[in-house]
Design a protein around this motif. Structure first.
Motif, PDB file in Angstrom:
ATOM      1  N   TYR A 147       1.402  -1.064  -0.058  1.00 60.01           N
ATOM      2  CA  TYR A 147      -0.060   0.079  -0.133  1.00 60.01           C
ATOM      3  C   TYR A 147       0.544   1.507  -0.084  1.00 60.01           C
ATOM      4  O   TYR A 147       0.905   2.143  -0.532  1.00 60.01           O
ATOM      5  CB  TYR A 147      -0.546  -0.258   1.176  1.00 60.01           C
ATOM      6  CG  TYR A 147      -1.608   1.051   1.524  1.00 60.01           C
ATOM      7  CD1 TYR A 147      -2.024   1.802   1.004  1.00 60.01           C
ATOM      8  CD2 TYR A 147      -1.530   1.835   2.655  1.00 60.01           C
ATOM      9  CE1 TYR A 147      -3.084   3.009   0.822  1.00 60.01           C
ATOM     10  CE2 TYR A 147      -1.908   3.545   2.686  1.00 60.01           C
ATOM     11  CZ  TYR A 147      -2.749   3.935   2.094  1.00 60.01           C
ATOM     12  OH  TYR A 147      -3.360   4.953   2.148  1.00 60.01           O
ATOM     13  N   ILE A 182       1.419   4.155  -2.988  1.00 54.62           N
ATOM     14  CA  ILE A 182       0.616   4.436  -2.235  1.00 54.62           C
ATOM     15  C   ILE A 182      -0.045   6.268  -3.673  1.00 54.62           C
ATOM     16  O   ILE A 182      -1.145   6.436  -3.674  1.00 54.62           O
ATOM     17  CB  ILE A 182       0.663   5.472  -1.363  1.00 54.62           C
ATOM     18  CG1 ILE A 182      -0.577   6.293  -0.431  1.00 54.62           C
ATOM     19  CG2 ILE A 182       1.754   6.181  -1.562  1.00 54.62           C
ATOM     20  CD1 ILE A 182      -1.083   6.600   1.043  1.00 54.62           C
ATOM     21  N   ARG A 187      -2.504   5.479  -6.139  1.00 54.00           N
ATOM     22  CA  ARG A 187      -4.385   5.402  -5.986  1.00 54.00           C
ATOM     23  C   ARG A 187      -4.740   7.032  -6.014  1.00 54.00           C
ATOM     24  O   ARG A 187      -3.730   7.977  -5.592  1.00 54.00           O
ATOM     25  CB  ARG A 187      -4.772   5.134  -4.684  1.00 54.00           C
ATOM     26  CG  ARG A 187      -4.022   3.648  -4.343  1.00 54.00           C
ATOM     27  CD  ARG A 187      -4.286   3.010  -2.878  1.00 54.00           C
ATOM     28  NE  ARG A 187      -4.143   2.243  -2.624  1.00 54.00           N
ATOM     29  CZ  ARG A 187      -4.387   0.378  -2.275  1.00 54.00           C
ATOM     30  NH1 ARG A 187      -5.751   1.229  -2.573  1.00 54.00           N
ATOM     31  NH2 ARG A 187      -4.684  -0.210  -2.398  1.00 54.00           N
ATOM     32  N   MET A 211     -11.148   1.116   0.776  1.00 53.63           N
ATOM     33  CA  MET A 211     -10.215   2.278   0.259  1.00 53.63           C
ATOM     34  C   MET A 211     -10.943   2.990  -0.197  1.00 53.63           C
ATOM     35  O   MET A 211     -10.704   4.094  -0.705  1.00 53.63           O
ATOM     36  CB  MET A 211      -9.701   0.811  -0.559  1.00 53.63           C
ATOM     37  CG  MET A 211      -8.145   0.225   0.375  1.00 53.63           C
ATOM     38  SD  MET A 211      -7.058   2.179   0.863  1.00 53.63           S
ATOM     39  CE  MET A 211      -5.790   0.515   2.229  1.00 53.63           C
ATOM     40  N   ILE A 252     -10.692   6.633   0.982  1.00 52.92           N
ATOM     41  CA  ILE A 252      -9.958   6.560   2.364  1.00 52.92           C
ATOM     42  C   ILE A 252      -9.504   8.151   1.694  1.00 52.92           C
ATOM     43  O   ILE A 252      -9.012   7.608   0.107  1.00 52.92           O
ATOM     44  CB  ILE A 252      -9.065   5.617   1.883  1.00 52.92           C
ATOM     45  CG1 ILE A 252      -9.399   4.073   3.054  1.00 52.92           C
ATOM     46  CG2 ILE A 252      -7.522   6.143   2.548  1.00 52.92           C
ATOM     47  CD1 ILE A 252      -9.156   4.916   4.546  1.00 52.92           C
ATOM     48  N   THR A 253      -9.249   9.338   2.117  1.00 51.94           N
ATOM     49  CA  THR A 253      -8.028  10.185   1.684  1.00 51.94           C
ATOM     50  C   THR A 253      -7.345   9.806   1.804  1.00 51.94           C
ATOM     51  O   THR A 253      -6.790   8.985   3.126  1.00 51.94           O
ATOM     52  CB  THR A 253      -8.548  11.493   2.781  1.00 51.94           C
ATOM     53  OG1 THR A 253      -9.959  11.926   2.281  1.00 51.94           O
ATOM     54  CG2 THR A 253      -7.713  12.447   1.938  1.00 51.94           C
ATOM     55  N   HIS A 254      -5.852  10.140   1.009  1.00 53.50           N
ATOM     56  CA  HIS A 254      -4.597   9.049   1.629  1.00 53.50           C
ATOM     57  C   HIS A 254      -4.085  10.523   1.397  1.00 53.50           C
ATOM     58  O   HIS A 254      -2.775  11.110   1.031  1.00 53.50           O
ATOM     59  CB  HIS A 254      -4.120   8.413  -0.057  1.00 53.50           C
ATOM     60  CG  HIS A 254      -5.432   7.270  -0.495  1.00 53.50           C
ATOM     61  ND1 HIS A 254      -4.566   6.209   0.007  1.00 53.50           N
ATOM     62  CD2 HIS A 254      -5.809   6.948  -1.348  1.00 53.50           C
ATOM     63  CE1 HIS A 254      -5.844   5.188  -0.071  1.00 53.50           C
ATOM     64  NE2 HIS A 254      -6.599   5.693  -0.734  1.00 53.50           N
ATOM     65  N   SER A 271      -0.423  10.144   0.477  1.00 53.87           N
ATOM     66  CA  SER A 271       0.490  10.482  -0.752  1.00 53.87           C
ATOM     67  C   SER A 271       0.920  11.551  -0.778  1.00 53.87           C
ATOM     68  O   SER A 271       0.533  12.164  -0.359  1.00 53.87           O
ATOM     69  CB  SER A 271      -1.050   9.877  -1.896  1.00 53.87           C
ATOM     70  OG  SER A 271      -0.737  10.459  -2.857  1.00 53.87           O
TER      71      SER A 271
END
Length: 438
Positions: free
Chosen positions: A20, A24, A27, A65, A68-70, A73
């Motif tokens: 992940y 990342i 994504r 997922m 989700i706010t990554h 990132s």
């Protein structure tokens, strides 16, 4: 799940987490869902019978997922950083496994002692006065809270208690309720909303001190309000100074404010939630000058010091121990300096484009900028940026102007991500200005 399966599933989860984080940036940084999206994806009630681990894991990608706010990132530039590192993740695993409740020394001695020592390590990294350390002749020492909001409230309640006791020692017959009704706490008009909430929870008045053109509180501004309130029969007892405000990363002048607070018997608490981590770098330590006047000081290692949430220092000490040992002071300094350099790189890009302007001094890893033009124009630009979901920004208001905030957040952010973000922003700005010429 027995021990044998835990070993197997644990290794699988480590692989999932590593994959992940390694991938990342592939994504979409911000989710494309509507409020309430998740309810239709799961049953209305918990299952009567156990489900398999495989079924649970499948739902991570199907259910979780997509919403989700990554935050980790390298295309996430909103709010402020939230720290993340492999040593801290491993320490969280161990902490969860030990699972003790360290509410006293006797309940689990290592919990109390490691936290005490780690906070001294941190205090020495920040070059705090000895009075803030436990391992000295002073009465200092640190504790870990969940958030800076909690720390602000704890400090306010301590300040309230101190002032009530002080007044009662001189006037034992005075009703405590009468004293509390006249107490006044203060903060900058740029302070985080949690400061105002602390006043509400603490049952005291809260007044905001107007900031100057750099969004900082000066000593004279505080002195003026104090004189007004004392003349009205009120009792000033607490000031929350901010080092690194949420909107623009501005710094209150604690070298001016501190002596006033000390003279007036006012508790000065310093909230350096974001900026505090930078003070481990000698070149940024002068921003903390005046801390010697403070009664309490707080910042969040979980924002910028590679210690995963939650860890706000005023028992998550295992992850502090892991991170400090595996990065060392030099590695942590390098991390902060890298983010500051990336922010300066973005600032330089903004200044070259005559369509844009910088809205506040860039001191650390935050750049406040906007298109020259109306608030509506800048709101439209931010809407386009976040609708495209390639990068993520949030706004603030500075002197009535709608401003975009570019915060360098992820541990893995590099120059290429900053350059890509700026190219994306300028492309959207060009398209917008064609449709809405100034």
């Amino acid at each position: 799940m027995d021990t044998a399966e835990f070993r197997r599933r644990g290794k699988e989860m480590v692989d999932y987490v590593a994959d992940y984080l390694e991938n990342i940036e592939k994504r979409q940084v911000y989710p494309d869902v509507e409020p309430g999206y998740l309810r239709s994806l799961i049953p209305e009630e918990a299952p009567e019978q156990p489900e398999t681990y495989e079924d649970v894991v499948k739902d991570i990608e199907r259910v979780v997922m997509p919403g989700i706010t990554h935050w980790h990132s390298p295309y996430f530039f909103a709010y402020f950083p939230t720290a993340n590192s492999f040593p801290a993740i491993l320490a969280d695993m161990l902490s969860g496994a030990i699972g003790c409740v360290g509410f006293s020394w006797a309940a689990s001695p290592a919990c109390t002692e490691l936290e005490t020592v780690m906070l001294d390590w941190l205090g020495k990294m920040l070059n705090l006065p000895e009075e803030f350390l436990a391992g000295t002749k002073g009465k200092g020492g640190g504790v870990i809270q969940g958030t800076a909001s909690e720390a602000t409230l704890v400090a306010l309640l301590a300040a309230r208690c101190r002032m009530v006791k002080r007044i009662l020692s001189d006037d034992p017959e005075r009703p405590e309720a009468d004293i509390i009704s006249k107490l006044v706490a203060y903060s900058s008009d740029q302070a985080h909303s949690s400061v105002e909430r602390a006043g509400l929870i603490g049952g005291v008045r809260m007044r905001k001190i107007p900031s100057d053109s750099k969004f900082s509180v000066r000593g004279e501004a505080l002195r003026k309000v104090l004189e007004e309130d004392k003349a009205a029969g009120l009792i000033p007892f607490y000031f929350c100074a901010t080092l690194g405000t949420t909107p623009s990363c501005a710094f209150d002048y604690i070298t001016e404010i501190g002596p006033i607070c000390n003279t007036e018997g006012i508790w000065m608490h310093i909230d350096a939630a974001y900026a505090g981590s930078a003070f481990i770098c000698p070149e940024f330590r002068p921003l903390l000058d005046g801390v010697e006047f403070a009664d309490s000081f707080n910042f969040n290692p979980h924002k910028w010091l590679l210690v995963n949430f939650d860890c706000s220092t005023m028992f998550r000490s295992l992850k502090i121990w892991f991170v400090f040992r595996m990065y060392g002071l030099r590695g942590l300094q390098d991390h902060i300096r890298k983010h500051v350099a990336l922010a300066k790189e973005f600032e330089a890009l903004v200044r070259v484009d005559e369509r844009f302007q910088i809205s506040a001094e860039v001191v650390l890893g935050l750049v406040c900028f906007r298109l020259k033009g109306s608030n509506d124009l800048n709101e439209a630009l931010l809407k386009r940026i976040n609708s495209a979901r390639r990068i993520h920004l949030v706004p603030c208001q500075l002197s009535g102007r709608f401003v975009l905030r570019f915060a360098v957040c992820a541990r893995t952010t590099e120059s290429r991500h900053v350059q890509e973000a700026w190219a994306h922003i300028t492309q959207l700005a060009t398209e917008l200005l064609r449709q809405f010429p100034q």
